[in-house]
Design an enzyme around this catalytic site. Structure first.
Site, PDB file in Angstrom:
ATOM      1  NE  ARG A 151      13.788 -21.499  50.268  1.00  0.00           N
ATOM      2  CZ  ARG A 151      14.590 -21.832  51.270  1.00  0.00           C
ATOM      3  NH1 ARG A 151      15.085 -23.055  51.323  1.00  0.00           N
ATOM      4  NH2 ARG A 151      14.907 -20.960  52.199  1.00  0.00           N
TER       5      ARG A 151
ATOM      6  CG  PHE B 226       6.197 -15.211  48.402  1.00  0.00           C
ATOM      7  CD1 PHE B 226       5.923 -14.522  49.566  1.00  0.00           C
ATOM      8  CD2 PHE B 226       5.151 -15.463  47.529  1.00  0.00           C
ATOM      9  CE1 PHE B 226       4.644 -14.077  49.849  1.00  0.00           C
ATOM     10  CE2 PHE B 226       3.867 -15.023  47.806  1.00  0.00           C
ATOM     11  CZ  PHE B 226       3.613 -14.326  48.976  1.00  0.00           C
ATOM     12  CD  GLU B 227       7.602 -20.560  50.158  1.00  0.00           C
ATOM     13  OE1 GLU B 227       8.351 -21.467  49.751  1.00  0.00           O
ATOM     14  OE2 GLU B 227       6.360 -20.632  50.122  1.00  0.00           O
ATOM     15  N   GLY B 228      12.358 -16.605  50.899  1.00  0.00           N
ATOM     16  CA  GLY B 228      13.785 -16.389  50.672  1.00  0.00           C
ATOM     17  C   GLY B 228      13.998 -15.604  49.399  1.00  0.00           C
TER      18      GLY B 228
END
Length: 622
Positions: free
Chosen positions: A298, A428-430
């Site tokens: 992240r 993105f990514e959560g």
């Protein structure tokens, strides 16, 4: 040969979804965490101050690569063309391969550059300042693609087999999301069953970044459940899959509002035979592998957000000094000056947060799951506000495409492209919402350990009584101590003019801890449903973390260079003043809000009771 019918949608209960997520999260806190202690009312400045510096030897080793990368980006990358055509030219990808940009963190013994997390982030910052699609290509490959989980969890045989290919530029991707599965992995439909010594993989993955360009995939699949203590335990396993294997098919390349050259697609697996040796880490460990990988992965998004903020600050500064309206440069008009001042203050804070988290990951000895999540949440949200202000400052020229500006003889500054490309960072990514929930769950973890048996439903009387005894022992000293503490001069005097802000952080982290406890008492088990309350608490923690990081970084800059450092201290002071106002507002919102009527109206709207508001438009087809 084992086969599976195409997976069908499974209805998953809330309890099952929670159980799968809980089984995957890291249960213990073996290493210190600055943000976790913030939620518990303890300011651990010793964990972040003095602000960590990068190893000089690592800086020297990374410099030749970073210099070549900067020159390549300046001379060989045409971002307007990439955006216009929706493709990254092969000569650009080959150029990145020659530079070693696909193996930045891969160990040198396998042919990679063997650089550190901070050096990787410096490279991503350079790339992000030029083109978002290139950032996505490199980061999806190295942050969540095969190199990172292989480095963390791969066997020696797997590393010897795949690291050299990856270092040379074999592109990889990560396949988790499905049509009915975003952040709720319990609903996963892709399956793998064992046929002798081979896993047979069936299913379909959606939004697989790099999937249409990749040679190698990390694929998450549901494997047969196990019975543990008489109870079924769901299993999700990670597999290394090669794209040229029979049964692997790119069904569709997805296209989006921004990142026009994003190689993102739908990947279908039909009876794909995966050797047992290609299981990553172990059967049933796939979801935990994904979560641990993302703790570091992240960190790409916070630093790419910093790059966007710096670019926007540069654009806004130049335009506000050049553009004259009503006899003065627009930067001298208060409305614009306020935006630019806040933009600079937030850029300083964003960089402090991103580089601090990178240094923590690089140094080791920290549990950065909360730091990484807050950095991703805070910087993507702050970066979006900066981009929005930049477009407003540029006016019509901000909304106009770079190609159109160029065609009529103006400088082709791509603000609208930056906005389109950046917006996905809040997803993105959560997504921001999921990051809030993830952070909130970890924030209440200590309280659930202590008092969970008291407040959670389904507990036996014996368990509740034991929980009451345990809670009395803990909260008897913990809660009063969250009210007591010296947060006045001369504490933190070493921070000079910023000491008052560090003291504010110390006082308000204790208030944050009390507020989390009060919310648990007030709402009990239903607190997880009061997401607006949890979100405010997480936002307070984000501001306090950013304030602490910014004060620490400004002090380091002052020690390195008094002239530049003095400016940094003044800018940090401005940021902290603004952050303090936001913290007070969030705390006030815990008690004074419209959460309940808003929720009720939303449910009425979903039930169709307010369709009168939608009259006199052309209705969408069902």
């Amino acid at each position: 040969m084992a086969t599976l019918a195409p997976p069908t949608q499974r209805k998953v209960s809330a309890d099952e979804a929670r159980e799968v997520a809980e089984a995957a999260r890291e249960q213990e806190w073996a290493a210190p965490s600055f943000v976790r202690d913030l939620f518990l009312g303890k300011l651990r400045m010793d964990l972040i101050h003095p602000y960590p510096e990068q190893d000089p030897d690592e800086v020297a080793r990374a410099k030749p690569f970073l210099d070549k990368l900067e020159r390549f980006l300046r001379e060989d990358v045409d971002s307007d063309r990439i955006d216009r055509e929706g493709e990254i030219p092969e000569q650009v990808i080959d150029g990145l391969r020659r530079l070693g940009a696909f193996g930045i963190k891969i160990p040198r013994e396998y042919g990679g550059l063997g650089l550190s997390q901070l050096s990787y982030m410096k490279a991503i910052e350079l790339v992000s300042s030029v083109d978002g699609s290139l950032t996505a290509l490199l980061s999806a490959h190295q942050s969540i693609g095969l190199p990172q989980p292989l480095k963390l969890f791969g066997s020696d045989a797997q590393k010897k087999k795949y690291f050299p290919r990856l270092a040379k530029g074999a592109i990889s991707a990560f396949a988790l999301t499905e049509g009915n599965v975003g952040s709720d992995p319990a609903a996963m439909e892709t399956t793998a069953i064992l046929d002798d010594d081979v896993w047979v993989l069936n299913g379909e993955k959606l939004w697989c970044t790099n999937g249409t360009k990749a040679e190698l995939l990390v694929v998450m699949a549901r494997t047969p459940s196990k019975i543990v203590n008489g109870k079924e335990k769901k299993q999700i396993t990670a597999f290394i899959v090669e794209m040229d294997w029979p049964g692997v098919e790119v069904v569709h390349r997805c296209h989006f509002m921004g990142l026009k050259a994003l190689y993102n697609g739908v990947i279908r697996f039909t009876n794909v035979r995966v050797p047992k040796d290609n299981v990553l880490w172990g059967e049933g460990k796939g979801l935990k592998l994904a979560l641990v990988t993302l703790n570091t992965g992240r960190l790409t998004l916070p630093i790419s957000s910093v790059a966007a903020a710096k670019r926007c600050l540069e654009v806004s500064r130049r335009w506000a000094a050049e553009r004259v309206q009503w006899g003065r440069p627009i930067g001298q008009h208060d409305a614009i000056a306020q935006k630019i001042g806040s933009m600079a203050a937030n850029t300083l804070a964003m960089e402090a947060v991103a580089e601090l988290c990178g240094a923590m990951a690089e140094r080791g000895g920290y549990d950065i799951r909360l730091e990484a999540a807050i950095a991703k949440l805070y910087n993507s949200e702050a970066g979006w506000r900066i981009i929005d202000d930049t477009l407003q400052i540029r006016g019509g020229r901000g909304y106009e495409t770079a190609d159109s500006l160029r065609a009529r003889g103006e400088q082709p500054i791509p603000v609208e492209r930056i906005m389109r490309d950046f917006r996905i960072n809040l997803i993105f990514e959560g997504s921001s919402e999921i990051m809030h929930l993830f952070i909130a769950r970890e924030a209440v973890d200590k309280h659930l350990q202590v008092a969970g048996d008291v407040v959670m439903p389904g507990k036996a009387t014996r368990e509740r009584l034991a929980g009451l005894v345990r809670s009395a022992g803990f909260y008897g000293w913990w809660y009063p101590s969250r009210w007591l503490g010296w947060s006045l001069w001369p504490r933190y005097a070493g921070f000079g003019s910023l000491a008052t802000h560090v003291r504010f952080v110390e006082r308000n982290c204790r208030r944050l801890a009390r507020s989390v406890f009060h919310a648990m008492i007030r709402f009990g088990p239903k607190l997880e449903l009061r997401q607006s309350v949890l979100f405010r608490l997480v936002d307070v923690a984000g501001e306090l973390f950013a304030m602490a990081a910014t004060c620490s970084r400004a002090q380091r800059l002052y020690q390195q260079d008094r002239a530049t450092g003095a400016r940094a201290v003044k800018l940090a002071d401005l940021f902290c003043r603004q952050a303090r106002r936001r913290v007070r507002s969030k705390f006030n919102g815990l008690r004074r809000n419209e959460d309940v009527p808003t929720y009720k109206f939303a449910q009425e709207i979903l039930a169709g009771e307010h369709r009168w508001l939608e009259r006199e438009i052309v209705e969408l087809p069902e």
